[in-house]
Each structure stands twice: as structure tokens, then as C-alpha cells.
Design a protein around this motif. Structure first.
Motif: not given
Length: 518
Positions: A48-59, A65-71, A116-119
Motif C-alpha cells: 500500500k505505501p508503495r502504491n500511493f507513494a507516487r501518483i500520476k495525475i491527468t485532467p 483525485f480527492d476521493f482516491m487519496t482521501y484515506r 489545500r486541505s492536506w495536512d
């Protein structure tokens, strides 16, 4: 079917070194292993840490994006924002469409609105790539847009540690085949073909070419890398001012694969929305006319003078290619360093921990701008290029440069590594000073007698650095190993960070391609 509890029990009975080795082999694969996280809780804890460490974002992904990374926001360390612009016609390179402006502005607003809401915690890198299929269609088909490779995945020999990166071109196979056939030796170099080829290579050079429509006459255009990203319909600086503040981002990468020139006001505006920014990697393309380069350097100087006070690491690398000189008219063989820009970088370095400026400033100008009273209380590493480091420069001139460097080091109590270097076709040179080891290392394609006065100057820097004798280590390099400047970087094996590893790989790939076609 085997009960889940029995499966987990069997897995837990395996020795830790065996299941860690299994997971290690799985993680070494480039393919996604997200599904493997469901095997067991032990697997999930590792994968899990490896999967979320690097994320590619496209339009397309920004909406979710917010839903995918919320937890799992606390696991994210690297965000790669990829924006693919519209494909444009050959004679209209200068036109960045309204749709492109809308795509860029909307993407940044959406992303920053989520972030902006990320700690604020740890370090988060924002890597920005803006490209178009036309970058490959009207230049050459070797261009790629690829994920940045962290330094931890590169071994000491600057080779890929593991599987070679998969190439991701934004060009379809039919179009590639067309341009390969166009440049084939069997077809020969027609007048128009050779001229067009020069235009495709000239990523930052403006000249007059025949329109693709063939309607007669000539039309002037500005290639992609010289286009300023004017984010219309509103002025670009207003877009950045309206972005929310994002404290979570601590590092920004503006790599060489984005061949469009970032306007310095846009970069300053972007940095103003990142109150915790600590690290910047910027790899701008050079201009191929000196008068345009002078204007760009003036703008760049304004950017350097407005860098945020939170910045700790600054890595600048001026991208160029010596093959372009043989094709383009009025192109200086070597980019002339800017005195004013060198002085601005010297002043901006006072609060930094790490500074690297290659092919933008010159070490001679930099140290000339250093007053004996100047102090760098936090500086740990510094790497600068100098055009004086070449075999046809007198030993007296080079030793004078090293003398000035030793004088400046007096004001760097925490310095661990100083590197002054140069690299181009057939030339590679590096002077490295490491106080903790009390060594001066000269590594180059020619011999240099370092004067006793220079050695004594470095020896007298103690007690803040080395005390006593300073050892001089010399290594003579094979000139035949140095073709492009990318080869020089590989051979010199810098201790300091010079540029992103994937950018170096792309430079070497471009060089091999140009050598095979010219």
C-alpha cells in the motif's frame, strides 16, 4: 477453496526473510501490484505505501483525485501532473489554443483546490509536465514524456538499478514510421527535407520556413520551446494569484521534457502559492539566438531575486545540444554565461543548503561577486560550471579561479562538497573539494598542475574545515569517452545533484539519435 484464515496462517508461518524476498521481487516489477495488496494484511502493509507513494495525475483523473487519496494522503510523496495539450499544425507552432489555456488553468485550480486541505507533513514533490503530440511530430520521434526516477533507484554508476524504464511516447506508430522514412538515407536529403529536419531539432530557435500547406511564400513561426505559456483568457499571473495556498508541497520539478518555456512570472506566481517550498529543480532550454538569450537571462535574474525565503535546495540546469549548432545559422557553439545572472545566483545562495547551477551561471562570475565578508551559514553542497575549465585555458587562469573559490569557502562553515566542473564534446573537467576528507580531486581529460598557493589556501580554511595537509587526487579521463556533455556527467560521477536522472537519460538518448541521423 482454502479458507482465508488457513491461508493467512500458512503465510504467517513462512520465515520473514522469505516472504520479504517474495514481496521484493514483486515490487521490483514495473507493473502495478495494487491487486496483490488484497492477499493478506501483511502484504497490504508493504504494498500500500508503495502504491500511493507516487501518483500520476491527468485532467481525467483530477475529478476523482480527492476521493482516491482521501484515506491515504499521508502515504503520498510524489505527484506527477501531466497535461497533454492539443496537437497543432506545423506552421502554427506559436499558437497555444484557448482550449489549452483552459486545460492548464482548470487543472491547476482543481489540483490546488484538493491539496489545500492536506495536512502539511513530511515532504511532497510536485512534478509538472506540459507537452503536446506535436512536440514529437514536428521535431523528432525520440522525444518521451516519462516519470521522474528518484535518486534512490540509481546506483553509484549512474545506471538504472533494475529494469530499464519503459518509454512512453505520445506519438502513434504510423506517424513514427512516416518520419523515420523521411529521414532515411535511402531517400536522401532533399533541400526541403534537410531544412525541415533542422527546424524539428531547433526546439528553441525561430527562423523562416516553407508553410506545410505548400501554398507558396514563407511564414515565420516560433517553435514550441520558445512559446511563453500565456494562460488565457486571463493573464497568467492572475491565475496563480487566485490559486489557494498549498502548504503540503515542499518540492517542485520543472524538467527538460517540458519544452515550452516557462515565463519567469508564472514560476514566481506558482512558488508564491507554496508557503513551505524547500526545493526547486528547474531545467530550462537555452535560446539559440544570443539576443533572445540575453532577454531570457534578464527575466531569469528577476526569478532568482524573488526566490522564497523557505527555499533550501536549488538545482538549475540549462538544457542544450551541441548538434544543433551544425544545423542552425547564427547559433553560438556555447551558451555565453550571464554576469548579472551569476551575481544574482551568488546573492540568492546565501540562505541555501544546496546549490547547483549548470550552464546558466559561471563559477568565475559567481566568485567574483562574493565579498570576503559574505557568509553561507547553512550551505552543505555547491556545484557550478565554468567555461574556463578547458584544455586551451592557461593554468594561471584556472588556478586564479580555484584561488577565488578557496576564499569563498571561508564563509561556508558547514560545507561538505564543492564541485566546479565543465562538460562538452571532448572536454570533461571537475575540481572537487571535500573538507571532511581534506582532499582536492582533479578529474579531467587533461593534466593540470594545481599551484601550491591554491593548495595552501584550502589548507588554511581550518579549523572550521580540514586541519593540516590537504591531499590532491588526480584522475586522467579518456577523451574518447566524452562525446556529448551527458557523457561528461556520467564519467565525472558528481557527488552533488546536477540534474534529474531521467533528464540525463533523455539527453543521452537524444545524442545517440542525432549521431545516427547526421
Amino acid at each position: 477453496m482454502t479458507p482465508i484464515k488457513e491461508t493467512e496462517a500458512s503465510w504467517c508461518r513462512l520465515p520473514a526473510d522469505i516472504w520479504l524476498k517474495i514481496l521484493g521481487l514483486l515490487l521490483d516489477d514495473d507493473t502495478s501490484c495494487a491487486g496483490a495488496a488484497a492477499v493478506s494484511r501483511q502484504w497490504q502493509a508493504v504494498i500500500k505505501p508503495r502504491n500511493f507513494a507516487r501518483i500520476k495525475i491527468t485532467p481525467a483523473r483530477l475529478a476523482d483525485f480527492d476521493f482516491m487519496t482521501y484515506r491515504n494522503r499521508h502515504l503520498v510523496r510524489y505527484l506527477w501532473l501531466c497535461l497533454e495539450l492539443e496537437e497543432c499544425c506545423y506552421p502554427n507552432f506559436r499558437r497555444v489554443t484557448i482550449a489549452d489555456h483552459h486545460l492548464i488553468s482548470t487543472s491547476f485550480r482543481t489540483l490546488f483546490g484538493n491539496l489545500r486541505s492536506w495536512d502539511p507533513h513530511g515532504n511532497l514533490t510536485l512534478d509538472i509536465s506540459i507537452y503536446s503530440p506535436s512536440d514529437m511530430k514536428f521535431e523528432t520521434d525520440y522525444l518521451t514524456v516519462e516519470l521522474d526516477i528518484p535518486a534512490c533507484e540509481i546506483n553509484n554508476n549512474n545506471k538504472w538499478a533494475g529494469k530499464e524504464i519503459r518509454r512512453r511516447c505520445v506519438l502513434d506508430d504510423d506517424l513514427k514510421a512516416h518520419f523515420r522514412s523521411l529521414m532515411s538515407k535511402r531517400r536522401g536529403w532533399g533541400h526541403i527535407e534537410k531544412r525541415q529536419y533542422g527546424e524539428w531539432l531547433a526546439a528553441g530557435f525561430s527562423r523562416r520556413v516553407r508553410p506545410a500547406s505548400g501554398m507558396g511564400g514563407e511564414e515565420e513561426y516560433t517553435p514550441m520551446s520558445s512559446v511563453e505559456m500565456e494562460f488565457q483568457p486571463e493573464p497568467g499571473h492572475l491565475i496563480w494569484r487566485r490559486l489557494p495556498s498549498v502548504p503540503v508541497v515542499t518540492s517542485v520539478l520543472l524538467r527538460q521534457q517540458t519544452r515550452r518555456r516557462w515565463h519567469t512570472k508564472r514560476i514566481s506566481g506558482l512558488l508564491s502559492r507554496l508557503p513551505r517550498i524547500q526545493e526547486i529543480h528547474y531545467e530550462p532550454w537555452r535560446e539559440w539566438l544570443q539576443r533572445r538569450q540575453d532577454l531570457q537571462d534578464d527575466d531569469f535574474m528577476d526569478l532568482v531575486q524573488s526566490l522564497p525565503s523557505t527555499l533550501k535546495n536549488l538545482v538549475l540546469f540549462g538544457i542544450f545540444n551541441q548538434h544543433y549548432v551544425a544545423i542552425l545559422r547564427d547559433c553560438p557553439p556555447v551558451r555565453a554565461p550571464s554576469l548579472n545572472l551569476s551575481q544574482a545566483i551568488a546573492q540568492a545562495s546565501l540562505n541555501l543548503e544546496c546549490l547547483s547551477a549548470s550552464y546558466l551561471a559561471d563559477a568565475s562570475f559567481f566568485f567574483d561577486a562574493c565579498d570576503p565578508s559574505m557568509m553561507w551559514p547553512n550551505l552543505r553542497s555547491m556545484a557550478l560550471t565554468s567555461q574556463l575549465l578547458r584544455p586551451d585555458t592557461s593554468k594561471k587562469t584556472i588556478n586564479a579561479l580555484l584561488q577565488k573559490a578557496a576564499t569563498a569557502v571561508f564563509g561556508m562553515p558547514k560545507l561538505e562538497t564543492l564541485e566546479i566542473w565543465n562538460g562538452r564534446k571532448g572536454v570533461a573537467a571537475l575540481l572537487r573539494y571535500q573538507p571532511s576528507r581534506a582532499t582536492l580531486t582533479w578529474k579531467a581529460t587533461w593534466e593540470l598542475d594545481i599551484s601550491s598557493s591554491v593548495i595552501q589556501a584550502f589548507e588554511k580554511i581550518g579549523p572550521t574545515h580540514c586541519v593540516g595537509k590537504c591531499d590532491v587526487v588526480k584522475e586522467l579521463l579518456d577523451v574518447g569517452l566524452i562525446d556529448p556533455h551527458g557523457d561528461a556527467i556520467n564519467v565525472l560521477k558528481h557527488v552533488c545533484t546536477i540534474l534529474r536522472p531521467i533528464s540525463l537519460q533523455q539527453i543521452l538518448t537524444e545524442e545517440k539519435f542525432l549521431q545516427s541521423t547526421t
